[in-house]
Design a protein around this motif. Structure first.
Motif, PDB file in Angstrom:
ATOM      1  N   THR A  40       2.367  -3.567  -9.318  1.00 38.43           N
ATOM      2  CA  THR A  40       1.075  -4.249  -9.278  1.00 38.43           C
ATOM      3  C   THR A  40       1.255  -5.591  -8.583  1.00 38.43           C
ATOM      4  O   THR A  40       2.367  -6.091  -8.424  1.00 38.43           O
ATOM      5  CB  THR A  40       0.493  -4.456 -10.687  1.00 38.43           C
ATOM      6  OG1 THR A  40       1.480  -5.090 -11.517  1.00 38.43           O
ATOM      7  CG2 THR A  40       0.078  -3.137 -11.311  1.00 38.43           C
ATOM      8  N   ARG A  64       0.833  -1.209   0.000  1.00 37.92           N
ATOM      9  CA  ARG A  64       0.000   0.000   0.000  1.00 37.92           C
ATOM     10  C   ARG A  64       0.865   1.256   0.000  1.00 37.92           C
ATOM     11  O   ARG A  64       0.583   2.228  -0.713  1.00 37.92           O
ATOM     12  CB  ARG A  64      -0.932  -0.006   1.209  1.00 37.92           C
ATOM     13  CG  ARG A  64      -2.077  -0.994   1.118  1.00 37.92           C
ATOM     14  CD  ARG A  64      -3.131  -0.753   2.196  1.00 37.92           C
ATOM     15  NE  ARG A  64      -4.277  -1.639   1.986  1.00 37.92           N
ATOM     16  CZ  ARG A  64      -4.476  -2.776   2.638  1.00 37.92           C
ATOM     17  NH1 ARG A  64      -3.596  -3.176   3.565  1.00 37.92           N
ATOM     18  NH2 ARG A  64      -5.536  -3.524   2.375  1.00 37.92           N
ATOM     19  N   ASP A  69      -4.340  -6.140  -7.391  1.00 39.04           N
ATOM     20  CA  ASP A  69      -4.882  -5.686  -8.668  1.00 39.04           C
ATOM     21  C   ASP A  69      -5.720  -6.733  -9.394  1.00 39.04           C
ATOM     22  O   ASP A  69      -6.690  -6.384 -10.058  1.00 39.04           O
ATOM     23  CB  ASP A  69      -3.731  -5.244  -9.579  1.00 39.04           C
ATOM     24  CG  ASP A  69      -2.989  -4.056  -8.994  1.00 39.04           C
ATOM     25  OD1 ASP A  69      -3.463  -2.928  -9.182  1.00 39.04           O
ATOM     26  OD2 ASP A  69      -1.950  -4.266  -8.336  1.00 39.04           O
ATOM     27  N   THR A  77      -5.765  -2.717  -3.485  1.00 37.16           N
ATOM     28  CA  THR A  77      -4.352  -2.950  -3.200  1.00 37.16           C
ATOM     29  C   THR A  77      -3.834  -4.129  -4.024  1.00 37.16           C
ATOM     30  O   THR A  77      -2.729  -4.082  -4.578  1.00 37.16           O
ATOM     31  CB  THR A  77      -4.136  -3.219  -1.704  1.00 37.16           C
ATOM     32  OG1 THR A  77      -4.646  -2.115  -0.959  1.00 37.16           O
ATOM     33  CG2 THR A  77      -2.664  -3.416  -1.384  1.00 37.16           C
ATOM     34  N   LYS A  80       2.402   1.836  -3.444  1.00 36.82           N
ATOM     35  CA  LYS A  80       1.430   2.357  -4.408  1.00 36.82           C
ATOM     36  C   LYS A  80       1.098   3.816  -4.109  1.00 36.82           C
ATOM     37  O   LYS A  80       0.957   4.631  -5.038  1.00 36.82           O
ATOM     38  CB  LYS A  80       0.178   1.489  -4.382  1.00 36.82           C
ATOM     39  CG  LYS A  80       0.379   0.108  -4.991  1.00 36.82           C
ATOM     40  CD  LYS A  80      -0.953  -0.598  -5.185  1.00 36.82           C
ATOM     41  CE  LYS A  80      -0.780  -1.781  -6.123  1.00 36.82           C
ATOM     42  NZ  LYS A  80      -2.039  -2.236  -6.699  1.00 36.82           N
TER      43      LYS A  80
END
Length: 443
Positions: free
Chosen positions: A259, A249, A306, A304, A252
Motif C-alpha cells: 500500500t 501499479r 491508497d 494506486t 499491485k
C-alpha cells in the motif's frame, strides 16, 4: 429499545454507501443505528445539522510525529492532539521518531505511553521502529501494542533512529511477515541521495535537485523486490514522486501486499511556486512540480495511492529556519495535522472529486489498511467519532492561530474551503478547553 445517548441527523451524511440523509444513533460511545432522517428518535440529545453542513467520520491520521518525550519543544501530545481535533482528526498514530527514546523497544514504548497518558485530546496509537538494534525483537514490540514498524533506507536525520541496509531490510521483512505485521518505509535510496547532496542550497531548485525522483524510484523498487521475496505487508510512506507509480501499479497488479500513501503538501503545493530561502516549505522527500502533483491526483483517483495522511513533522522555528534560508541546513518537515482536511478538500473539489472521495482517502483508507479497528467510517459498531464540516465555507490560514506547538506553516495566508464546526469523539463533543478524553489505542 434503550434510549440513545445522542442522535446526529442531517441531509448530508457520509455513509459507506455514499452521502445521503440519515440519522445516526449513538450509545456508549459507539454507533448503534443508521435510520432515515425523518424517523422519530428517543435520545438524550439530538444534533440537527445546518443546511450547509455535512457529517463525516473522524479522520484517521496514521503519520504524525509528536516527538514527546525528549523533543517536546518541537511538539507534544497536548498540542498535537489539540491541532488534530481542531482539524477533524479523531485518531492519530505517532511515529517512533523523533522522540527520545525512539520507540524501538518495549521499554521505550512504555515511556512513550507514560508521556501521552492524560495528555491526548483524541485517540492515539503508536508505531514501533525497525532499526538495526531492534531486529530479532520486533514480535515483542508488536505484542506490546504497536500497529507496525517504521524504517528508513537512508539517514533519518536523528542519530537514535539509524536506517536499514538492503540485507537488514530483508531480515526485518522476513521477521515481520512471520507474525503478520506491517512494515512502513521511508523510501529514498541512500547512494542516489549521496550523489546529489549539496552543502548549501539557498534556492528551492537546488534543494529539489538534491532529492531527485530516481531516489524514490530506486528505493521503492528495492522494497517491492523484498516484499515479493518475503510477502511481508508493506507500506510506502509519503510518496512524492510520480515517477515511481508504474512500479507501484505493477506490484499491485501482481498481487503483492503493498500500500502507498501521499500527503497534502505533495497534492497542494508546487515547486514552481516555492520562493527561495523560504524553508517553511522544506520536507523530505520534497514537494515537486505541478505536473507531478497532477499525476499523484490521478493515482489517488484510480486507487494506486491508497490514502492521504499529514506526515505532521514540526520542529522549533530555530531549526526550521536554520541556515538563514539554506534548504540544505534547515529541518525538513511540514506541520499540517490541523489543515489536512481543508487542504485536500479545497484541491479535490477543484479537480472534480467529492467529499466521499476525501473520506475514503483520509478516514476509511488509513483505518482499513493499517487496521485501526472501529475507526474511519460511519457504520454500526464503529466508534462514534464524527466531524461536522461546512464544506463551502472558506477561511484564511493564520499560522499563529493553529494549535500545533510552533507557529510555522507554508500555508499561512492561504484561503481554503472547509470549516470544521464540531468534532465528536466517541459520542461526546470535543471541547478544546475541556478535559482530555483521548485514549491510548492498541491493535
Amino acid at each position: 429499545m434503550t434510549q440513545l445517548d445522542l442522535v446526529v441527523r442531517g441531509q448530508r451524511v457520509a455513509l459507506p454507501d455514499g452521502i445521503r440523509p440519515a440519522a445516526i444513533g449513538i450509545r456508549d460511545g459507539r454507533i448503534v443505528s443508521t435510520a432515515p432522517v425523518t424517523e422519530a428518535v428517543d435520545a438524550v440529545r439530538v444534533i440537527d445539522l445546518a443546511d450547509d453542513e455535512v457529517l463525516l467520520p473522524g479522520l484517521v491520521d496514521t503519520h504524525v510525529h509528536v516527538n514527546e518525550p525528549g523533543r517536546t519543544e518541537w511538539e507534544g501530545f497536548a498540542t498535537a492532539t489539540d491541532a488534530a481535533a481542531a482539524g477533524g482528526v479523531t485518531t492519530i498514530l505517532d511515529m517512533p521518531l523523533n522522540s527520545i527514546p525512539a520507540t524501538t523497544s518495549v521499554e521505550a514504548l512504555e515511556v512513550k505511553r507514560a508521556a501521552a497518558r492524560d495528555e491526548c485530546r483524541v485517540d492515539v496509537g503508536f508505531w514501533g521502529g525497525a532499526v538495526p538494534d531492534s531486529l530479532g525483537r520486533l514480535a515483542d514490540l508488536a505484542n506490546a501494542g504497536v500497529y507496525g514498524f517504521k524504517c528508513f533506507l537512508l539517514d533519518s536525520g536523528v542519530p537514535e533512529f539509524p536506517p536499514l541496509d538492503a540485507v537488514r531490510l530483508h531480515t526485518a521483512m522476513t521477521e515481520i511477515a512471520a507474525f503478520g505485521g506491517l512494515l512502513i518505509v521511508h523510501a529514498e535510496d541512500a547512494p542516489t541521495i549521496a550523489q546529489h547532496t549539496l552543502a548549501h542550497a539557498p534556492t528551492y531548485a537546488e534543494f529539489l535537485g538534491s532529492r531527485p525522483p530516481e531516489a524514490e524510484t530506486a528505493a521503492i523498487e528495492q522494497v517491492i523486490d523484498a516484499c515479493r521475496a518475503t510477502r511481508c505487508r508493506t507500506h510506502i510512506v509519503h510518496l512524492s514522486s510520480a515517477a515511481a507509480l508504474p512500479a507501484i501499479r505493477a506490484a499491485k497488479a501482481e498481487g503483492l501486499p503493498l500500500t502507498v500513501e501521499t500527503c497534502p503538501h505533495y497534492l497542494t503545493l508546487a515547486a514552481e511556486q516555492i520562493p527561495d530561502r523560504q524553508t517553511q516549505f522544506k520536507c523530505c522527500p520534497p514537494v515537486r512540480e505541478t505536473a507531478n502533483a497532477d499525476l499523484l491526483w490521478a493515482a489517488l483517483g484510480d486507487g494506486t495511492i491508497d490514502f492521504v495522511v499529514s506526515d505532521h513533522s514540526p520542529s522549533t522555528p530555530e531549526l526550521k529556519f536554520a541556515g538563514d534560508g539554506d534548504f540544505a541546513v534547515a529541518w525538513g518537515g511540514i506541520a499540517s495535522v490541523q489543515l489536512g482536511l481543508p487542504l485536500v478538500w479545497t484541491e479535490a473539489a477543484g479537480r472534480g472529486f467529492g467529499l466521499d472521495d476525501v473520506v475514503r482517502w483520509m478516514a476509511y483508507g488509513p483505518a482499513h489498511h493499517v487496521q485501526v479497528a472501529g475507526k474511519g467510517s460511519i457504520a454500526t459498531g464503529s466508534d462514534a467519532d464524527l466531524v461536522v464540516l461546512a464544506p463551502e465555507e472558506t477561511f484564511v490560514v493564520d499560522k499563529d492561530a493553529l494549535r500545533h506547538r510552533n507557529p510555522v506553516s507554508p500555508y499561512d495566508g492561504r484561503t481554503l474551503s472547509g470549516v470544521v464546526r464540531r468534532t465528536i469523539l466517541r459520542g461526546v463533543d470535543v471541547d478544546l478547553d475541556g478535559p482530555r478524553r483521548g485514549r491510548l489505542l492498541r491493535p
